[in-house]
Every structure is written in C-alpha cells, then in structure tokens.
Design a protein around this motif. Structure first.
Motif, PDB file in Angstrom:
ATOM      1  N   PHE B  17       0.872  -1.193   0.000  1.00 39.81           N
ATOM      2  CA  PHE B  17       0.000   0.000   0.000  1.00 39.81           C
ATOM      3  C   PHE B  17       0.893   1.221   0.000  1.00 39.81           C
ATOM      4  O   PHE B  17       1.562   1.489   1.006  1.00 39.81           O
ATOM      5  N   ALA B  22       2.130  -4.518   3.399  1.00 37.69           N
ATOM      6  CA  ALA B  22       1.188  -5.067   4.382  1.00 37.69           C
ATOM      7  C   ALA B  22       1.286  -6.587   4.412  1.00 37.69           C
ATOM      8  O   ALA B  22       1.124  -7.204   5.463  1.00 37.69           O
ATOM      9  N   PRO B  41      -0.349 -10.676  15.739  1.00 34.75           N
ATOM     10  CA  PRO B  41      -0.692  -9.430  16.439  1.00 34.75           C
ATOM     11  C   PRO B  41      -1.489  -8.471  15.552  1.00 34.75           C
ATOM     12  O   PRO B  41      -1.558  -8.664  14.346  1.00 34.75           O
ATOM     13  N   ASN B  42      -2.050  -7.457  16.159  1.00 36.73           N
ATOM     14  CA  ASN B  42      -2.813  -6.454  15.401  1.00 36.73           C
ATOM     15  C   ASN B  42      -1.940  -5.848  14.314  1.00 36.73           C
ATOM     16  O   ASN B  42      -0.770  -5.557  14.540  1.00 36.73           O
ATOM     17  N   GLY B  43      -2.542  -5.704  13.145  1.00 35.17           N
ATOM     18  CA  GLY B  43      -1.808  -5.088  12.048  1.00 35.17           C
ATOM     19  C   GLY B  43      -0.839  -6.022  11.357  1.00 35.17           C
ATOM     20  O   GLY B  43      -0.042  -5.606  10.516  1.00 35.17           O
ATOM     21  N   ALA B  44      -0.919  -7.318  11.675  1.00 41.13           N
ATOM     22  CA  ALA B  44       0.015  -8.284  11.088  1.00 41.13           C
ATOM     23  C   ALA B  44      -0.250  -8.508   9.603  1.00 41.13           C
ATOM     24  O   ALA B  44       0.611  -8.970   8.868  1.00 41.13           O
ATOM     25  N   GLY B  45      -1.477  -8.197   9.171  1.00 44.81           N
ATOM     26  CA  GLY B  45      -1.809  -8.390   7.758  1.00 44.81           C
ATOM     27  C   GLY B  45      -2.781  -9.533   7.513  1.00 44.81           C
ATOM     28  O   GLY B  45      -2.954  -9.984   6.389  1.00 44.81           O
ATOM     29  N   LYS B  46      -3.457  -9.973   8.569  1.00 47.69           N
ATOM     30  CA  LYS B  46      -4.372 -11.112   8.437  1.00 47.69           C
ATOM     31  C   LYS B  46      -5.571 -10.760   7.552  1.00 47.69           C
ATOM     32  O   LYS B  46      -5.907 -11.495   6.615  1.00 47.69           O
ATOM     33  N   THR B  47      -6.199  -9.627   7.871  1.00 44.70           N
ATOM     34  CA  THR B  47      -7.357  -9.231   7.079  1.00 44.70           C
ATOM     35  C   THR B  47      -6.943  -8.932   5.643  1.00 44.70           C
ATOM     36  O   THR B  47      -7.658  -9.282   4.693  1.00 44.70           O
ATOM     37  N   GLN B  89     -14.440  -8.819   9.198  1.00 45.72           N
ATOM     38  CA  GLN B  89     -14.041  -8.543  10.579  1.00 45.72           C
ATOM     39  C   GLN B  89     -15.060  -7.643  11.257  1.00 45.72           C
ATOM     40  O   GLN B  89     -15.439  -7.859  12.392  1.00 45.72           O
ATOM     41  N   GLU B 176     -12.222 -13.284  12.362  1.00 46.43           N
ATOM     42  CA  GLU B 176     -12.577 -13.082  13.763  1.00 46.43           C
ATOM     43  C   GLU B 176     -14.071 -13.285  14.026  1.00 46.43           C
ATOM     44  O   GLU B 176     -14.766 -12.372  14.472  1.00 46.43           O
ATOM     45  N   HIS B 207      -8.565 -14.259  17.445  1.00 49.71           N
ATOM     46  CA  HIS B 207      -7.676 -13.839  18.522  1.00 49.71           C
ATOM     47  C   HIS B 207      -7.840 -14.679  19.781  1.00 49.71           C
ATOM     48  O   HIS B 207      -6.948 -14.752  20.612  1.00 49.71           O
TER      49      HIS B 207
HETATM   50  N1  LIG Z   1      -6.385  -0.213   2.321  1.00 51.34           N
HETATM   51  C1  LIG Z   1      -5.265  -0.011   3.037  1.00 51.34           C
HETATM   52  N2  LIG Z   1      -4.452   1.018   2.747  1.00 51.34           N
HETATM   53  C2  LIG Z   1      -3.305   1.221   3.456  1.00 51.34           C
HETATM   54  N3  LIG Z   1      -2.907   0.436   4.470  1.00 51.34           N
HETATM   55  C3  LIG Z   1      -3.673  -0.602   4.804  1.00 51.34           C
HETATM   56  C4  LIG Z   1      -4.892  -0.890   4.116  1.00 51.34           C
HETATM   57  N4  LIG Z   1      -5.451  -1.998   4.656  1.00 51.34           N
HETATM   58  C5  LIG Z   1      -4.629  -2.378   5.649  1.00 51.34           C
HETATM   59  N5  LIG Z   1      -3.561  -1.555   5.740  1.00 51.34           N
HETATM   60  C6  LIG Z   1      -2.452  -1.685   6.688  1.00 51.34           C
HETATM   61  O1  LIG Z   1      -1.908  -2.971   6.536  1.00 51.34           O
HETATM   62  C7  LIG Z   1      -1.545  -3.506   7.802  1.00 51.34           C
HETATM   63  C8  LIG Z   1      -2.209  -4.828   8.003  1.00 51.34           C
HETATM   64  O2  LIG Z   1      -3.592  -4.601   8.245  1.00 51.34           O
HETATM   65  P1  LIG Z   1      -4.618  -5.789   8.471  1.00 51.34           P
HETATM   66  O3  LIG Z   1      -5.953  -5.181   8.615  1.00 51.34           O
HETATM   67  O4  LIG Z   1      -4.432  -6.797   7.431  1.00 51.34           O
HETATM   68  O5  LIG Z   1      -4.153  -6.364   9.866  1.00 51.34           O
HETATM   69  P2  LIG Z   1      -4.799  -7.503  10.749  1.00 51.34           P
HETATM   70  O6  LIG Z   1      -3.745  -8.517  10.950  1.00 51.34           O
HETATM   71  O7  LIG Z   1      -6.076  -7.950  10.199  1.00 51.34           O
HETATM   72  O8  LIG Z   1      -5.008  -6.726  12.115  1.00 51.34           O
HETATM   73  P3  LIG Z   1      -6.185  -6.842  13.209  1.00 51.34           P
HETATM   74  O9  LIG Z   1      -5.822  -7.972  14.094  1.00 51.34           O
HETATM   75  O10 LIG Z   1      -6.112  -5.539  13.919  1.00 51.34           O
HETATM   76  O11 LIG Z   1      -7.447  -7.045  12.488  1.00 51.34           O
HETATM   77  C9  LIG Z   1      -1.913  -2.454   8.838  1.00 51.34           C
HETATM   78  O12 LIG Z   1      -0.764  -1.733   9.173  1.00 51.34           O
HETATM   79  C10 LIG Z   1      -2.900  -1.588   8.127  1.00 51.34           C
HETATM   80  O13 LIG Z   1      -2.834  -0.263   8.600  1.00 51.34           O
END
Ligand SMILES: Nc1ncnc2c1ncn2[C@@H]1O[C@H](COP(=O)(O)OP(=O)(O)OP(=O)(O)O)[C@@H](O)[C@H]1O
Ligand SMILES: [Mg+2]
Lengths: 327, 252
Positions: B17, B22, B41-47, B89, B176, B207
C-alpha cells in the motif's frame, strides 16, 4: 452448549407478519387512483398532468437513489432527452401519442445504458459528478443540435389520435392517457422494489462488500437499476412534452436534475410514496407561487432547507415513523 | 501433500500500500477438510491476506489458486460463486432487512440471475424454510423477524455466520468470527464450526487462543506481513519467535 437452539423451536410470535404492509400500500394506491380519477373534475387537468409526470420522474429517480443507493445528478438528460424525442416524433413524423412516448422511453433507455455503463464504475460523489458531466453534454447537444430548436425548443407539438383512432386532444381526455402512463409507471416501480431484483438491490445498498462476498455481481445490478430508472424518467419526460406540447431546454437543464433530487429528498428517499408527495408539493408550489417570479426558486430553497432540517427522513418518512409502518 | 489435498494455495503473495508492505511473500497451503487458523498481532496483515485471497484486493505480486484453478485475476463475486465465501471482521449484515431476509439474500443467489424485476418477491418464499433453519442453527429463531440492524453485536455476528453458511461454501474464510461475542455464543458458534467443518474447509482469523487451540488443525502465525511460524498449536505456541512477536520485542 445450550441445546435449545438446535432443537427447532417453533417460530416465535414476535416474528413480524409482513402481510399487512402490502395491504396498506395497495390501499394507498387505491386511494390515490380514486383521487386522480376524480381530480380533473375540480382541479386544472394541466396542473394535475404536470404533477403526475413529475411524480413518475421522482419515483424513477428515487428507484436509483433510495433503493439502488446511487445519487444521480444527471437525470435531466433522460427526462429532457426523451421529451425532445417524443416531441420531434409527434410533430415531424406524426407519431401517435403512445408511440411518441414509447420512442422517447426507448431513447432514454439507450442513453441510460451508455451513461450508466460509464458512471457505475465510480462511487459516491464521483458517480454523481460523472452523471452531471454527461447530462451537461446532453444539454449542450440539445442547445446546438438542429432538430431541438435551440432556445425556442420544439413548440406546438400536436396531440395526435391515440392509437390512430381516438381524439384525445382536449386536456381532460388527454389527462386520462397521462394518468394511465404515470400510474402504471409508479406501480411498476413499486413492483420492482418488491421483486427478487429489488431484494438484491436493497442488499447492495445496505452493504455492497457483503453482497459481493455472497457472489452478486453488483455492477450488473447497478447498471440494470440505472437503465430502468433512466427509462422511466424518459417515460415521464416524453409524456410531459405532449402535455405541454413543448420540449425545451428547461427539461435538460441541470436545475431539472436538481429539482428531482429535491422532490425525492423532500418526500423521503426510503419510502414508496415520498417522491410522489415531494413532486406534488414542489409542482404545487411552483404553480401557486408563480406570481413571485424569480422568488419561487428562493422560496423553494427555503422550504427545502426547513424540511430537511425538520424531517430528515422526508415528509412521508416522518409520517411512516409516526405510524410505525413503512410507507 | 498432493495437489488435490490443497484446496487453497497462495504463492509469494504480496500486497503493497503506497510503499508500505502489508503482506510480504506469503506462501500458504490450506488443506482440504481442515480447520486452518491464522493468528498474529494487530496489524500483522491477516485481514489483508483475506482480502487478497478472496480478491477484494488485487495482490501486488504472487499467485493464488483455488481447487487447482488460478484465481489471481478473478473478480471477488466470481470467487464466491466458485464456493469460497468470506465473512468480514466488522460484522457485515444488511441492517434494514430482517434476520430472515438477510439469510434469504444468500439463498436467493441460487436462482441464478436475479434480474427479474417484474416478478413479485413472493417467489422468494420458497427459501423461507431453509433460511429459517439457518437462523435456528445460530440461535436467532426468536429474532427472525427483527431488523438485522437492531441486533446486538454478538447476534449480528451469528447472523453473518448463518448467511455465509447458507451458501454452503466449500471453503469458508472467517475473519474473527467470535470477536465481541458473549461466552455462551462463542461456545455455540465453536460447536457449529466444528460440526459444519465435517465436509468443508475453514480458514479463520481468531484472537481467542483457546478457540484456536480447540478447533484448528493447523495454525499459521503472521507478523509484519510475513509468515512467522506454521504448525499445530503445540508447535506454534512453543516457538520462541511467536512468543516474542506476541509479547513484544526484546522481552524474549
Ligand atoms: N487499504 C489499506 N491502505 C493502506 N494500508 C492498509 C490498508 N489496509 C490495511 N492496511 C495496513 O496494513 C496492515 C495490516 O492490516 P490488516 O488489517 O491486514 O491487519 P490484521 O492482521 O487484520 O489486524 P487486526 O488484528 O487488527 O485485524 C496495517 O498496518 C494496516 O494499517
Ligand atoms: Mg484484521
């Protein structure tokens, strides 16, 4: 693990019975029909026809906004475009009224397909801007094209024999022709909203991402509703040209696109009857305040601001809330 | 693992991004019939991984295949039609439709084209019975006629789950599914996931580690967009890198 959920409990009586709402709606439609059948005997037919045409226009527009979740700022292109086609067909080619309306409707459908397939790829305000841009193109085309008569428009459009047989030139006779078209159109929109297609539309409006994840190709549905909306807006415009025996730049002007937005918002965009009420109110206002000249616009704006501040769901939306019934 | 055992496979999957990585070079094989968890962890990139796998996002690099078919350039709606359905999510219901109608929208897709705008929606009543069964399965019978928007958060999640299940997908991606649910709902949904997993594959982000430990056959741990560890709960939970990623840097 609580097992009572797996055991197939009978449907609780809390489950809403949806049966009575359609009955209510049909009742309102019946009342409207009776009113409009009787109305030309105590109100001006031309005024009533104008209300009917704008009611159909507003309902068609609102099918896109309220049920498709798409705000078009270019619906004048379909309304006005169809009115030119219908006027031209009736005047230059001697088309009978029903064929002139049909041709105008068809032209609006084609225009809707062209504009829609380019606009639906954009979201929100960008979608609105693309539709506005195309509508401006249609406006400038109408200003320049030889057949539209430029600033004068197409005047003295004849009301030919209906089906080539019946003389409906006089306002009161013509009124029933207009009533049949507009009432039929509004009923069709009602059916569309309550069709399997309408159900998918609502889902897309409520949550587009989720609809995609369920496998719906949302752009196709958006395009379909755009074309239907444009087509019926065209029907309204084509009919209006025959009512006033005139097609002019007013109908393709961007203010016309704005006016229909206003009608829908004023009446309530998440309602069936709101756009009809909104159209009736605005047309009535324009008629009765005609003496104020340019102040009509200001008055209209003021009423609009007040209405939006007082009832955000629109007039019919608020009434529906009071009655706890979707209108 | 032979190819037919793998239902979903990602190779070198990467998402950038605006300069930020990500998801970086993720290789993932989901075994047919398994419950596969993705944690981190949060922000790991799972979603983001979910979005890539289901084509809600286009990967910057890498390839994805489902049932041996390359789906890297397919549209998200077509992925769902192939039998791979995701949940979100943030609970995704249709708030102004009733609970029953929410599920019915999913069932309705079986009709093929739903462009018949001239027909009464009464034709959809044929799906009511099945929709009701799905609603019952997640314990929402009493709410079938309520607007989905009026449900509590946990019930919205349950409804979303019922809607996803209604499509009878071969592969479910659950982001989740238990977040924000009360304990008894968690137990109910856990049991349901276990039950439906009999003839399907599930990839889930969760989680709640006790749920993960209880349900999953395999766990992939993601951190900073990369696969950190993979294996069963035992292996993964004892991996020092995983412990470090969860507890924080420098406390290992
Ligand atoms: N559309 C986007 N544009 C820019 N950055 C993004 C976008 N989508 C996600 N990110 C970034 O990518 C990283 C991974 O986000 P993601 O939502 O995949 O995390 P996650 O593992 O699902 O976290 P959580 O446990 O909080 O749901 C984060 O730093 C997020 O800010
Ligand atoms: Mg996430």
């Amino acid at each position: 693990m609580t097992d009572q959920t797996m055991s197939g409990a009978p449907v609780n009586e809390k489950t809403r019975q949806p049966l009575r709402v359609p009955v209510l709606h049909m009742g309102i439609f019946a009342a409207l029909l009776i009113f409009f059948l009787a109305a030309p005997f105590f109100l001006y037919p031309v005024f009533l026809m104008k209300v009917l045409c704008f009611a159909l226009f507003a309902c068609a527009f609102n099918l896109l906004l309220g049920y498709g979740g798409l705000l078009s700022f270019g619906h004048a292109a379909f309304f006005g475009g169809a009115s030119y086609i219908s006027a031209h067909a009736a005047k230059m080619w001697g088309f009978t009224p029903e064929l002139a309306v049909l041709l105008g409707t068809g032209a609006a459908a084609v225009l809707g397909l062209v504009i829609g397939s380019l606009a639906i790829r954009r979201q929100g305000i960008y979608f609105a801007m693309v539709t506005l841009a195309f509508a401006q193109m249609v406006f400038f085309f109408s200003l320049q094209a030889p057949f539209t008569g430029g600033e004068d428009g197409i005047q003295a459009v004849p009301r030919n024999l209906l089906f080539g047989l019946f003389d409906i030139r006089h306002d009161r006779a013509f009124y029933f022709f207009v009533l049949a078209i507009c009432f039929g159109g509004v009923l069709l929109i009602y059916r569309i909203i309550h069709s399997p297609f309408g159900q998918v539309l609502k889902a897309i409006r409520e949550n587009e991402q989720r609809s995609i994840s369920l496998g719906y190709q949302v752009n196709r549905y958006k395009l379909a509703v755009f074309v239907i909306s444009a087509t019926l807006a065209g029907t309204a415009g084509a009919t209006k040209a025959l009512v006033f025996q005139l097609a002019s730049l007013t109908d393709v002007h961007w203010t016309m696109s704005g006016e229909v937005v206003l009608m829908a918002l004023l009446g309530g965009i998440h309602t069936i009857f709101g756009p009809i009420a909104g159209a009736a109110l605005i047309v009535a206002m324009q008629n009765y305040f005609a003496g104020f000249g340019a102040w009509v616009t200001v008055l209209q704006g003021a009423i609009f601001v007040i209405a939006v501040l007082l009832f955000r769901e629109g007039i019919v939306g608020v009434i529906g809330k009071w009655l706890k019934k979707p209108l | 693992m032979s190819d037919t055992d793998v239902i979903l496979s990602a190779k070198g999957m990467t998402k950038q991004f605006a300069g930020f990585m990500a998801v970086k070079d993720v290789n993932l094989d989901v075994k047919r019939g398994s419950i596969h968890a993705m944690i981190g962890p949060n922000g790991a990139g799972k979603t983001t991984c979910f979005n890539l796998l289901t084509k809600f996002l286009q990967p910057t690099a890498g390839s994805i295949s489902f049932n041996g078919k390359d789906i890297t350039t397919m549209a998200a709606s077509d992925i769902a039609r192939l039998g791979m359905v995701r949940s979100f999510q943030i609970s995704a219901v249709f708030p102004k439709l009733t609970v029953l109608e929410n599920v019915r929208v999913a069932l309705q897709r079986r009709r093929g084209g739903n462009f018949d705008f001239w027909r009464s929606q009464r034709v959809l009543n044929q799906f009511d019975e099945e929709a009701m069964r799905r609603v019952e399965e997640v314990g929402l019978t009493d709410f079938a006629g309520e607007l989905a928007g009026e449900l509590s958060y946990g019930r919205k999640r349950a409804l979303e789950f019922a809607t996803t299940l209604a499509l009878e997908p071969e592969l479910l991606l659950l982001d989740e599914p238990m977040a924000g649910m009360a304990q008894e709902d968690i137990e109910r949904i856990s049991a349901l996931i276990k039950r439906i997993s009999a003839n399907r594959t599930i990839l889930m982000v969760e989680h709640n580690l006790s749920v993960v430990a209880d349900l999953s056959d395999k766990i992939t741990v993601l951190a900073r967009g990369q696969v950190l560890a993979e294996g069963d709960y035992e292996t993964v939970s004892n991996d020092p890198r995983v412990i470090e990623a969860y507890i924080g840097v420098g406390h290992g």
